[in-house]
Design a protein around this motif. Sequence first.
Motif, PDB file in Angstrom:
ATOM      1  N   LYS A  47      49.879  28.313  36.689  1.00 45.67           N
ATOM      2  CA  LYS A  47      49.934  29.682  36.184  1.00 45.67           C
ATOM      3  C   LYS A  47      49.948  30.688  37.332  1.00 45.67           C
ATOM      4  O   LYS A  47      50.633  31.702  37.277  1.00 45.67           O
ATOM      5  N   ARG A 101      43.022  33.320  41.516  1.00 47.88           N
ATOM      6  CA  ARG A 101      42.273  32.071  41.701  1.00 47.88           C
ATOM      7  C   ARG A 101      40.821  32.270  41.274  1.00 47.88           C
ATOM      8  O   ARG A 101      40.229  31.399  40.656  1.00 47.88           O
ATOM      9  N   ALA A 102      40.269  33.439  41.617  1.00 46.77           N
ATOM     10  CA  ALA A 102      38.871  33.715  41.279  1.00 46.77           C
ATOM     11  C   ALA A 102      38.666  33.795  39.774  1.00 46.77           C
ATOM     12  O   ALA A 102      37.558  33.648  39.276  1.00 46.77           O
ATOM     13  N   LYS A 103      39.760  34.048  39.032  1.00 47.87           N
ATOM     14  CA  LYS A 103      39.658  34.095  37.577  1.00 47.87           C
ATOM     15  C   LYS A 103      39.637  32.708  36.980  1.00 47.87           C
ATOM     16  O   LYS A 103      39.455  32.546  35.774  1.00 47.87           O
ATOM     17  N   GLY A 104      39.926  31.707  37.795  1.00 46.74           N
ATOM     18  CA  GLY A 104      39.916  30.339  37.290  1.00 46.74           C
ATOM     19  C   GLY A 104      41.227  29.927  36.648  1.00 46.74           C
ATOM     20  O   GLY A 104      41.265  29.008  35.840  1.00 46.74           O
ATOM     21  N   LEU A 105      42.329  30.618  36.983  1.00 49.74           N
ATOM     22  CA  LEU A 105      43.620  30.219  36.422  1.00 49.74           C
ATOM     23  C   LEU A 105      44.080  28.917  37.066  1.00 49.74           C
ATOM     24  O   LEU A 105      43.688  28.584  38.181  1.00 49.74           O
ATOM     25  N   SER A 106      44.942  28.197  36.351  1.00 50.39           N
ATOM     26  CA  SER A 106      45.447  26.935  36.887  1.00 50.39           C
ATOM     27  C   SER A 106      46.483  27.239  37.976  1.00 50.39           C
ATOM     28  O   SER A 106      47.124  28.276  37.954  1.00 50.39           O
ATOM     29  N   PRO A 107      46.639  26.308  38.933  1.00 49.11           N
ATOM     30  CA  PRO A 107      47.602  26.539  40.017  1.00 49.11           C
ATOM     31  C   PRO A 107      49.001  26.828  39.499  1.00 49.11           C
ATOM     32  O   PRO A 107      49.716  27.678  40.043  1.00 49.11           O
TER      33      PRO A 107
END
Lengths: 330, 310
Positions: free
Chosen positions: B216, B208-214
């Motif tokens: 993914k 989540r901290a990497k900014g991936l989409s939910p």
Amino acid sequence: MEKILDIKDLHVSFTTYGGEVQAVRGVNLDLHKGETLAIVGESGCGKSVTASSIMKLIPSPPGKITKGSIHFKDQDLTKMSNKDIRKIRGVDISMIFQDPMTALNPTLTVGDQLTEGLKQHKKISSHDANEQAIEMLNLVGIPNPKERMKQHPHQFSGGMRQRIVIAMALICEPELLIADEPTTALDVTIQAQILQLFNKIQEQTGVSIILITHDLGVVAKIADRIAVMYAGKVIEVGTRREIFYNPQHPYTQGLLNSVPRLDQRGDQLIPINGTPPDLFSPPKGCPFTARCPKAMEVCENVYPVHTKLSDTQEVDCWLQDERAKKYIAT
Amino acid sequence: MLKYIVKRFFLMILTIFIIATLTFFLMNAIPGSPFNEEKTSNAVVQQNLEKHFNLDKPLPVQYVLYLKSIITFDFGPSIKQPTETVNSLLGRGFPISAELGIWTILVALISGITLGVVAALRHNKLIDYTAMTIAVLGISIPNFVLATLVIQVIAVDLKLLPAATWNSPQHMILPIIALATGPMAIIARLTRSSMLETLTQDYIKTARAKGLSPFKIVVKHALRNALMPVVTILGTLLAGVLTGTFVIEKIFAIPGMGKYFVQGINQRDYPVIMGTTVFYSTFLVMMLFLVDIMYGVLDPRIKLHKKGGE
């Protein structure tokens, strides 16, 4: 220097079966470009919650930012939609978590986990992403990065994994790096190496760092400024010099006295007696009153005024009041 | 890896040998013989028949002949259906049973995992409760009850689908529903609980901290780890579906292997019992082997060729 982060009057609450826990109760903090700010305090004082709310990573529900603003450059992060905040996460602001043993996905290769952030945020070919990841692994000091990319996290030691986590956080060249107790789970010799790595990275990339820790030894090594938190509030902030040599808040003084020092052999450590207040119903006065050796009547009933001692040092304590000074003198 | 496969192969042979031996002696321990029902035949005819099927020889000799038939995979003619060999029965029945079984497992896996994941993502919301109610119902209702229920409601009352036999895709729907619901419910419950646990893991927070989409995060990071327990029970589920096909094939009058298996036992048709049992067990053992291989593919920490993992 340019301010890149400005937290104003931040309140964060968690709704639980027992009621509302006010974990963060009006935090004010700022951070300049290329600076390292350490947030220290004992367990449960709200330091991790403050850091997580910057990236909106507090579990919601039950957590919620109830008041305040977090300005990153020109944007208020608290008002951003989940979709927009995802474009900030990992690109402009990155975060490192405490335990490197669990922070990496055991089923994916290190290379895959390193490059996925790049691929998500930047238009980049697989080949270029790999090249960049290898370069990053080189920077954080992992030998044979090309071969290591194909390996899985269980094939690395704890210190190596933390280096990978750091590489992962830095790969999109963020402006702000939040490290939540990055050395707590590592043994002491590895701790020193990781701290050196932070210094080296900051020199090379100019990234600003927020370091959350309860280890004053870590703070002494790399922090430019220190914010001391207690019961959901920042009670004292100052440069490293000011906090270590001229602490003004009795809690800061107590914190420093409870750390073993090599130059005072034989002396007993002085603990801070008591426990922090219950944040279900925080006290209306200074939260440290019950444990404070210098507590006065006013402390219990009214929250202390915010006093600026120098350009950099600020403290929330009634002892700074003129009337208190007179009272102590007599 | 190769060493592991070779080792597993010999273990498989041993397992099948033990199953075959047990079947042989158990079968002979059941009272009665293939010719019990034929009252008309006289003693001489019966003797000739027994001689023809080698039933007059002592048991050890029969056993050796039987083992030979397994190795050559030629089980000879059926006693009760003299125009058929066991192999021709298997050849006719297996494709149909396999079709039913594969569809059942696929439907159970896809719908079970979807249900479980959705329930976990909407934890303690209406969708979660609905999915879990379906799952509990699915586990508690036996497949033969569900089979008669769907025949009554969907085929007889609503006249939407054919009630029995196996001629077209429409015929396949009801038996697959009846057979897949149980495994689907088990998979759904398991996926939900293991997904809930996986979602609290630190590496999900990292993702989540990497900014991936939910999407993914769920598919790439969570699902793979959450599916490990599902893979573990897949072997048991396969066995369950296999035995389930006996009943379901009977109810829906599907001409699969299950029908011949049950018929063989009832009529003491020794070659048919042997043939089907050995065939079923070989199939099951091979499937279990595949499941074990899948483990290593899903989780790199499990190394098949080394003892003790890391």
